[in-house]
Design a protein around this motif. Structure first.
Motif, mmCIF file in Angstrom:
data_model
loop_
_atom_site.group_PDB
_atom_site.id
_atom_site.type_symbol
_atom_site.label_atom_id
_atom_site.label_comp_id
_atom_site.label_asym_id
_atom_site.label_seq_id
_atom_site.Cartn_x
_atom_site.Cartn_y
_atom_site.Cartn_z
ATOM 1 N N UNK A 14 0.827 -1.209 0.000
ATOM 2 C CA UNK A 14 0.000 0.000 0.000
ATOM 3 C C UNK A 14 0.863 1.263 0.000
ATOM 4 N N UNK A 15 2.036 1.162 0.591
ATOM 5 C CA UNK A 15 2.916 2.318 0.767
ATOM 6 C C UNK A 15 3.162 3.058 -0.545
ATOM 7 N N UNK A 16 2.935 4.364 -0.520
ATOM 8 C CA UNK A 16 3.153 5.198 -1.694
ATOM 9 C C UNK A 16 1.970 5.244 -2.642
ATOM 10 N N UNK A 17 0.974 4.383 -2.412
ATOM 11 C CA UNK A 17 -0.219 4.385 -3.266
ATOM 12 C C UNK A 17 -1.411 4.943 -2.495
ATOM 13 N N UNK A 18 -1.588 4.459 -1.300
ATOM 14 C CA UNK A 18 -2.679 4.894 -0.433
ATOM 15 C C UNK A 18 -2.173 4.986 0.999
ATOM 16 N N UNK A 19 -2.938 5.651 1.825
ATOM 17 C CA UNK A 19 -2.633 5.740 3.248
ATOM 18 C C UNK A 19 -3.023 4.420 3.915
ATOM 19 N N UNK A 20 -2.150 3.912 4.778
ATOM 20 C CA UNK A 20 -2.444 2.683 5.506
ATOM 21 C C UNK A 20 -3.332 3.005 6.696
ATOM 22 N N UNK A 21 -4.418 2.272 6.813
ATOM 23 C CA UNK A 21 -5.329 2.430 7.945
ATOM 24 C C UNK A 21 -5.577 1.068 8.573
ATOM 25 N N UNK A 22 -5.582 1.019 9.885
ATOM 26 C CA UNK A 22 -5.920 -0.202 10.609
ATOM 27 C C UNK A 22 -7.221 0.054 11.353
ATOM 28 N N UNK A 23 -8.170 -0.832 11.183
ATOM 29 C CA UNK A 23 -9.458 -0.686 11.857
ATOM 30 C C UNK A 23 -10.092 -2.063 12.009
ATOM 31 N N UNK A 24 -10.984 -2.158 12.940
ATOM 32 C CA UNK A 24 -11.749 -3.386 13.073
ATOM 33 C C UNK A 24 -12.803 -3.466 11.986
ATOM 34 N N UNK A 25 -13.246 -4.663 11.696
ATOM 35 C CA UNK A 25 -14.286 -4.876 10.680
ATOM 36 C C UNK A 25 -15.628 -4.959 11.393
ATOM 37 N N UNK A 26 -16.569 -4.058 11.056
ATOM 38 C CA UNK A 26 -17.844 -4.030 11.767
ATOM 39 C C UNK A 26 -18.830 -5.103 11.305
ATOM 40 N N UNK A 27 -18.333 -6.141 10.690
ATOM 41 C CA UNK A 27 -19.193 -7.221 10.213
ATOM 42 C C UNK A 27 -18.412 -8.529 10.250
ATOM 43 N N UNK A 28 -19.116 -9.630 10.161
ATOM 44 C CA UNK A 28 -18.462 -10.934 10.145
ATOM 45 C C UNK A 28 -17.952 -11.229 8.741
ATOM 46 N N UNK A 29 -16.778 -11.839 8.644
ATOM 47 C CA UNK A 29 -16.240 -12.301 7.364
ATOM 48 C C UNK A 29 -15.653 -13.689 7.551
ATOM 49 N N UNK A 30 -15.309 -14.352 6.464
ATOM 50 C CA UNK A 30 -14.671 -15.660 6.534
ATOM 51 C C UNK A 30 -13.305 -15.607 7.200
ATOM 52 N N UNK A 31 -12.749 -14.413 7.328
ATOM 53 C CA UNK A 31 -11.458 -14.284 8.015
ATOM 54 C C UNK A 31 -11.551 -14.827 9.439
ATOM 55 N N UNK A 32 -12.706 -14.713 10.055
ATOM 56 C CA UNK A 32 -12.886 -15.242 11.413
ATOM 57 C C UNK A 32 -12.624 -16.741 11.448
ATOM 58 N N UNK A 33 -13.089 -17.471 10.443
ATOM 59 C CA UNK A 33 -12.840 -18.917 10.372
ATOM 60 C C UNK A 33 -11.362 -19.215 10.186
ATOM 61 N N UNK A 34 -10.708 -18.429 9.333
ATOM 62 C CA UNK A 34 -9.279 -18.637 9.084
ATOM 63 C C UNK A 34 -8.468 -18.371 10.346
ATOM 64 N N UNK A 35 -8.753 -17.274 11.002
ATOM 65 C CA UNK A 35 -8.032 -16.912 12.217
ATOM 66 C C UNK A 35 -8.251 -17.968 13.293
ATOM 67 N N UNK A 36 -9.461 -18.489 13.386
ATOM 68 C CA UNK A 36 -9.768 -19.552 14.351
ATOM 69 C C UNK A 36 -8.898 -20.783 14.120
ATOM 70 N N UNK A 37 -8.521 -21.017 12.865
ATOM 71 C CA UNK A 37 -7.672 -22.161 12.507
ATOM 72 C C UNK A 37 -6.187 -21.813 12.550
ATOM 73 N N UNK A 38 -5.864 -20.584 12.996
ATOM 74 C CA UNK A 38 -4.476 -20.179 13.109
ATOM 75 C C UNK A 38 -3.876 -19.633 11.832
ATOM 76 N N UNK A 39 -4.713 -19.270 10.867
ATOM 77 C CA UNK A 39 -4.245 -18.726 9.591
ATOM 78 C C UNK A 39 -4.395 -17.203 9.640
#
Length: 86
Positions: A14-39
């Motif tokens: 992202x560097x040099x193209x857009x500003x980096x922002x860190x925020x929580x996701x206000x909705x459920x995504x499949x990432x929750x399943x991946x993170x639960x499996x340690x990914x």
């Protein structure tokens, strides 16, 4: 975690193209399943999240082009990190 390799690679992409922002996701995504499996996972995309899945959902052409550049760079950096040439 911001310390995960995938997060660091995306920040570099992202560097040099857009500003980096860190925020929580206000909705459920499949990432929750991946993170639960340690990914480690990152949710990333173009457009205004408040418009997602609404009748007004849209993405500006410039945002789409930046997304292309960021994802291309991310793939290239991922290949370099793993020692592979893409």
């Amino acid at each position: 975690s911001r310390d995960e390799k995938v997060v660091k690679l995306l920040e570099r992409a992202v560097s040099g193209i857009r500003k980096t922002e860190h925020a929580g996701m206000p909705a459920w995504t499949d990432a929750a399943n991946l993170i639960e499996k340690g990914i480690p996972s990152v949710i990333f995309g173009a457009g205004d999240l408040s418009l997602a899945h609404t009748e007004r959902e849209s993405i500006a052409v410039d945002d789409l082009l930046d997304l292309y550049r960021i994802l291309k760079r991310f793939i290239e950096l991922s290949g370099m990190e793993s020692g592979q040439l893409l």
